[in-house]
Design a protein around this motif. Sequence first.
Motif, mmCIF file in Angstrom:
data_model
loop_
_atom_site.group_PDB
_atom_site.id
_atom_site.type_symbol
_atom_site.label_atom_id
_atom_site.label_comp_id
_atom_site.label_asym_id
_atom_site.label_seq_id
_atom_site.Cartn_x
_atom_site.Cartn_y
_atom_site.Cartn_z
ATOM 1 N N SER A 79 0.831 -1.199 0.000
ATOM 2 C CA SER A 79 0.000 0.000 0.000
ATOM 3 C C SER A 79 0.872 1.258 0.000
ATOM 4 C CB SER A 79 -0.871 -0.036 1.255
ATOM 5 O OG SER A 79 -1.341 1.233 1.600
ATOM 6 N N ARG A 80 0.531 2.200 -0.850
ATOM 7 C CA ARG A 80 1.266 3.480 -0.862
ATOM 8 C C ARG A 80 1.086 4.204 0.469
ATOM 9 N NH1 ARG A 80 3.905 4.921 -5.150
ATOM 10 N NH2 ARG A 80 3.278 4.326 -7.231
ATOM 11 N N ARG A 81 -0.081 4.075 1.044
ATOM 12 C CA ARG A 81 -0.335 4.723 2.343
ATOM 13 C C ARG A 81 0.587 4.136 3.411
ATOM 14 N NH1 ARG A 81 -3.541 4.077 6.947
ATOM 15 N NH2 ARG A 81 -4.295 6.059 7.797
ATOM 16 N N THR A 82 0.681 2.822 3.437
ATOM 17 C CA THR A 82 1.561 2.163 4.406
ATOM 18 C C THR A 82 3.004 2.591 4.189
ATOM 19 O OG1 THR A 82 0.069 0.266 4.535
ATOM 20 C CG2 THR A 82 2.330 -0.080 5.285
ATOM 21 N N LEU A 83 3.437 2.632 2.942
ATOM 22 C CA LEU A 83 4.797 3.060 2.630
ATOM 23 C C LEU A 83 5.036 4.487 3.104
ATOM 24 C CD1 LEU A 83 7.571 2.715 1.277
ATOM 25 C CD2 LEU A 83 6.482 3.417 -0.876
#
Length: 126
Positions: A95-99
């Motif tokens: 996930s880009r959010r997690t990254l």
Amino acid sequence: MNGMWLACLVGIGGAAGTLLRYGVGRLLLAKNKPGYYGTLSVNLAGSLAMGLLIGLRLEQENAAAYALTGIGFLGGLTTYSTLNVQKATLSGGGSRRTLTLYLGATYIGGLGATALGFALGTYLHT
């Protein structure tokens, strides 16, 4: 203390720090936490501890203790290479959010932890 003894202290501290990092990672994986939780934990704790050592002026006052704890132990505990592998893994399939949260927590949190440790060390040193 000569350079050979300092190098030995760095090695001993590094081995201990690496083993602790491995243990933290395994413990969190056993609790079904993502691998980056362990990396983030040790990197933030190491940043706080390094700030503390710098604030205490340990390098200037006791080169051997700094070689063992700062360069060795904290160098072995923290990890930039694993961070980069995890960034690549998260950017490739995660996930880009997690990254984004992981990177923010790592870099902003690390800077804040170092500053906090430095302030605490400076306070305790005076």
